[in-house]
Every structure is written in structure tokens, then in C-alpha cells.
Design a protein around this motif. Structure first.
Motif, PDB file in Angstrom:
ATOM      1  N   TYR A  36       0.825  -1.210   0.000  1.00 36.86           N
ATOM      2  CA  TYR A  36       0.000   0.000   0.000  1.00 36.86           C
ATOM      3  C   TYR A  36       0.860   1.261   0.000  1.00 36.86           C
ATOM      4  N   LEU A  37       2.157   1.118  -0.103  1.00 32.36           N
ATOM      5  CA  LEU A  37       3.075   2.237   0.081  1.00 32.36           C
ATOM      6  C   LEU A  37       2.767   3.462  -0.782  1.00 32.36           C
ATOM      7  N   PRO A  38       2.432   3.332  -2.078  1.00 31.73           N
ATOM      8  CA  PRO A  38       2.141   4.562  -2.832  1.00 31.73           C
ATOM      9  C   PRO A  38       1.037   5.412  -2.199  1.00 31.73           C
ATOM     10  N   LEU A  39      -0.002   4.762  -1.664  1.00 34.18           N
ATOM     11  CA  LEU A  39      -1.056   5.519  -0.999  1.00 34.18           C
ATOM     12  C   LEU A  39      -0.534   6.183   0.272  1.00 34.18           C
ATOM     13  N   LEU A  47       0.432  14.631  -1.584  1.00 35.66           N
ATOM     14  CA  LEU A  47       0.640  14.757  -3.028  1.00 35.66           C
ATOM     15  C   LEU A  47      -0.639  15.030  -3.807  1.00 35.66           C
ATOM     16  N   LEU A  48      -1.785  14.663  -3.257  1.00 36.54           N
ATOM     17  CA  LEU A  48      -3.022  14.799  -4.031  1.00 36.54           C
ATOM     18  C   LEU A  48      -3.451  16.254  -4.177  1.00 36.54           C
ATOM     19  N   GLN A  49      -3.346  17.037  -3.108  1.00 38.57           N
ATOM     20  CA  GLN A  49      -3.869  18.398  -3.132  1.00 38.57           C
ATOM     21  C   GLN A  49      -3.278  19.267  -4.251  1.00 38.57           C
ATOM     22  N   PRO A  50      -1.945  19.303  -4.449  1.00 37.24           N
ATOM     23  CA  PRO A  50      -1.408  20.150  -5.522  1.00 37.24           C
ATOM     24  C   PRO A  50      -1.930  19.760  -6.910  1.00 37.24           C
ATOM     25  N   HIS A  51      -2.080  18.453  -7.164  1.00 39.68           N
ATOM     26  CA  HIS A  51      -2.601  18.035  -8.464  1.00 39.68           C
ATOM     27  C   HIS A  51      -4.072  18.412  -8.603  1.00 39.68           C
ATOM     28  N   ALA A  52      -4.817  18.328  -7.514  1.00 43.24           N
ATOM     29  CA  ALA A  52      -6.227  18.737  -7.548  1.00 43.24           C
ATOM     30  C   ALA A  52      -6.342  20.222  -7.869  1.00 43.24           C
ATOM     31  N   GLU A  53      -5.465  21.025  -7.293  1.00 40.71           N
ATOM     32  CA  GLU A  53      -5.499  22.463  -7.565  1.00 40.71           C
ATOM     33  C   GLU A  53      -5.164  22.751  -9.021  1.00 40.71           C
ATOM     34  N   ARG A  54      -4.202  22.020  -9.580  1.00 40.94           N
ATOM     35  CA  ARG A  54      -3.863  22.221 -10.988  1.00 40.94           C
ATOM     36  C   ARG A  54      -5.003  21.797 -11.907  1.00 40.94           C
ATOM     37  N   ALA A 249      -1.007  11.947  -8.806  1.00 46.66           N
ATOM     38  CA  ALA A 249      -0.396  11.754  -7.495  1.00 46.66           C
ATOM     39  C   ALA A 249       0.205  10.361  -7.367  1.00 46.66           C
ATOM     40  N   MET A 250      -0.473   9.359  -7.919  1.00 42.48           N
ATOM     41  CA  MET A 250       0.065   8.002  -7.909  1.00 42.48           C
ATOM     42  C   MET A 250       1.374   7.933  -8.681  1.00 42.48           C
ATOM     43  N   GLU A 251       1.420   8.535  -9.854  1.00 40.36           N
ATOM     44  CA  GLU A 251       2.652   8.549 -10.645  1.00 40.36           C
ATOM     45  C   GLU A 251       3.783   9.201  -9.857  1.00 40.36           C
ATOM     46  N   GLU A 252       3.466  10.284  -9.174  1.00 37.38           N
ATOM     47  CA  GLU A 252       4.490  10.984  -8.393  1.00 37.38           C
ATOM     48  C   GLU A 252       4.964  10.119  -7.231  1.00 37.38           C
ATOM     49  N   ALA A 253       4.030   9.424  -6.577  1.00 34.45           N
ATOM     50  CA  ALA A 253       4.395   8.566  -5.445  1.00 34.45           C
ATOM     51  C   ALA A 253       5.281   7.410  -5.889  1.00 34.45           C
TER      52      ALA A 253
END
Length: 333
Positions: A36-39, A47-54, A249-253
Motif C-alpha cells: 500500500y506504500l504509494p497511498l 501529493l493529491l492536493q497540488p494536483h487537484a489544484e492544478r 499523485a500516484m505517478e508521483e508517489a
């Protein structure tokens, strides 16, 4: 991995589309195991918030839960308590198949998570194969019948005793989250004599006195996808930009884990709450059996077994039938 320019182009295209009402709140879950490490990295490093803002979604209310066991995760998804869940691949496939008969409960895979192997460990010296487990034994799995551990145990039993006997050891299984199962097995003071364990619990157990490995799923399946991410179809349909942000975010993780094992191990220890040295987790991440990918790998092996065992009506024609269109161009299996 998607090239960065592709992700940026997708973000720009979505940002240029007319605004649609999408949720400002998302509830996610993951289990305890290393796969489960990527999550956990997404959670720990926000990591999710910045991508959501973009993607033009603004500030999200992001809530995380730790859920371990296919039955518990399925209940959370079906009841609407969780929007995006990490779970074992077989449990998702069973739910996906059942939900095809009820479109209101349809689910769809969003991404892969972790690839690797589970070990069946025991604290009984005489148990050297599946045939040595008897009525007095209890095997811990995170969730009975539908968790990844429960299904791969059935797959191993089918290889040993024939497909018609795939459920032969089901009466011996009991539901315990991995940390509790680890404590029960290694103490030697409970009814638990076996544990279908994922890393880091599997690796740590066999360092304990009196515990040894009976089998590894790698010998049967190879290091294929253990955990993946899924969501209700209605949530994916209503929130396409959020799904795109989650994939980014998954790709970044995944890239972060590959580039900084020590940092990823620190994230695991902080988020999971598992009391293990960072160096131990870092060593597990160097194991060639363990890897992290967005495209699922080998999920059709589970689907074909579940269909053969009669646990789903029929296997999907391809893994793409179960996953969002954004993954269809990937080299999954």
C-alpha cells in the motif's frame, strides 16, 4: 510511467473544459502492508492536493482511513463510507463481477499499487506443506474468502488438492489484520498456527524463533499485483478531474519510491504505525520481488481462477474491462 509532458497536457486539457460540479471532499483508505506504500506516500507527503489544484478543483477536504481486509473494504465502498480504496486484487474482482448485475453498485479499478508475494508462515515445526495443516490449526488472513490472502491461499490449495477442493482449508481461516496476526503467530500463545502474510510482516516473522515459511505465492504466481485501487463507478463518472489528479499523485508517489527508498520507508513507518526500523523497510523496498506500478500486472490470473472456482460468473475478456479508460493504453495484464 506517464511522461511528465503527457500529464501536463492532460491537466491543461481538463482545465480548458467547461466547469462541472465535482466533489470538494474525498475519502480514501489503505491497509497496513508494504504494497500500500504509494497511498501512504500520497498521504504522508500530501501529493493529491497540488494536483487537484492544478485540475481546477481548489482546496479538497481529504480524509484518510486505514482499513485492512477485503470484507471490511468492500463494506466501506458499498456503504459509501469510502470513495477511493486500496484493496487486494481478488476482492475487487469479486465485487466488480457481482456489481455487473446491479449497475447502481458498479465499481471500477483506478490503478495498480504494489506487486510482490505473500508468504504462508507457521509456528508449528511439523507443518511443511499445506497437507500438514489439520483441524486444530488456524490460519490468519485479513478477511475471510475475499481478501487477497484468502484467495491466494485458495489458489495454492487448488494446485495442491485440485480445483474442486479449492476451499478445503477455508474452515481453518480466521480474520485478523496483519499486525494482530503477526503478534499472534510470533507469540506462540494463541490458536493461530499460520499467517498468510504480506511484507513487512512476512519477512519479520521468519526471523522469530520457531517460525518458518511454508510457501510463497511467488512460486505460484510470480511477483504480480497484490493490491490495487478502485472506486464506485458513479464516483469516477462524477469526478473525472479528481480521478486524473489521483492518477498524477500516484505517478508521483511511484517515482518517489523508486528515487528515494529511505524517504519512502520513513513515510511507511509514519503512516502505518508499524514499529519497525526504517532500515528494515528500506531493505524490503530493495527486494526485486517488490515493485510499484500504476498499471496492474497479472490480475487476469486471479480472474481466471475465480471464474474456474465459480466465485464469479465469468472472467473478464481483458484486464481493461475492469479499469478506467485512462489506463487502457498501459501495458497491464
Amino acid at each position: 510511467m506517464i511522461p511528465r509532458r503527457t500529464l501536463l497536457a492532460a491537466s491543461a486539457a481538463l482545465a480548458a473544459t467547461p466547469a462541472v460540479a465535482q466533489t470538494s471532499r474525498v475519502r480514501l483508505s489503505h491497509g497496513y502492508g508494504i504494497h500500500y506504500l504509494p497511498l501512504m506516500v500520497i498521504r504522508d507527503r500530501n501529493l493529491l492536493q497540488p494536483h487537484a489544484e492544478r485540475m481546477g478543483l481548489g482546496k479538497l477536504d481529504i480524509a484518510w482511513r486505514t482499513l485492512d481486509g477485503g470484507n471490511m473494504i468492500i463494506d466501506a465502498i458499498v456503504s459509501g463510507a469510502v470513495d477511493i480504496a486500496g484493496s487486494g486484487a481478488p476482492g475487487f474482482i469479486i465485487l466488480w463481477s457481482k456489481a455487473r448485475q446491479n449497475p447502481a453498485q458498479a465499481v471500477v479499478g483506478v490503478s495498480g499499487l504494489g506487486n510482490g508475494a505473500l508468504w504462508l508462515n507457521t509456528n508449528k515445526p511439523h507443518i511443511r506443506s499445506l497437507r500438514d495443516f489439520g483441524p486444530g490449526d488456524k490460519i490468519a488472513v485479513p478477511g475471510i474468502k475475499s481478501s487477497f490472502a484468502a484467495v491466494v491461499l485458495q489458489m495454492a490449495v487448488a494446485r495442491e488438492f485440485g480445483i474442486e477442493n479449492y476451499a478445503k482449508l477455508d474452515p481453518l481461516t480466521v480474520s485478523l489484520a496483519h499486525p494482530e496476526a503477526f503478534a499472534a503467530l510470533t507469540s506462540g500463545k494463541t490458536e493461530i498456527t499460520g499467517h498468510m502474510a504480506s511484507p513487512p510482516f512476512s519477512n519479520q516473522e521468519i526471523t522469530m524463533p520457531g517460525v518458518h515459511r511454508v510457501l510463497s505465492t511467488a512460486d505460484m504466481l510470480g511477483p504480480i499485483t497484490i493490491d490495487l485501487v478502485y472506486t464506485p463507478q458513479r464516483f469516477a463518472d462524477a469526478n473525472p478531474r479528481l480521478i486524473e489528479a489521483f492518477l498524477a499523485a500516484m505517478e508521483e508517489a511511484v517515482a518517489f519510491i523508486a528515487a528515494d527508498r529511505a524517504g519512502a520507508a520513513e513515510s511507511y513507518v509514519r503512516v502505518s504505525g508499524v514499529k519497525m526500523p526504517v532500515t528494515t523497510i528500506e531493505a524490503l523496498l530493495a527486494d526485486p520481488e517488490t515493485s510499484f506500478t500504476v498499471a496492474p500486472e497479472g490480475v487476469m490470473a486471479y480472474a481466471q481462477f475465480l471464474a474456474q472456482a465459480g466465485q464469479i460468473r465469468s472472467a473478464p475478456a481483458t484486464w481493461r474491462d475492469m479499469f478506467i479508460p485512462q489506463l487502457h493504453g498501459r501495458a497491464g495484464s
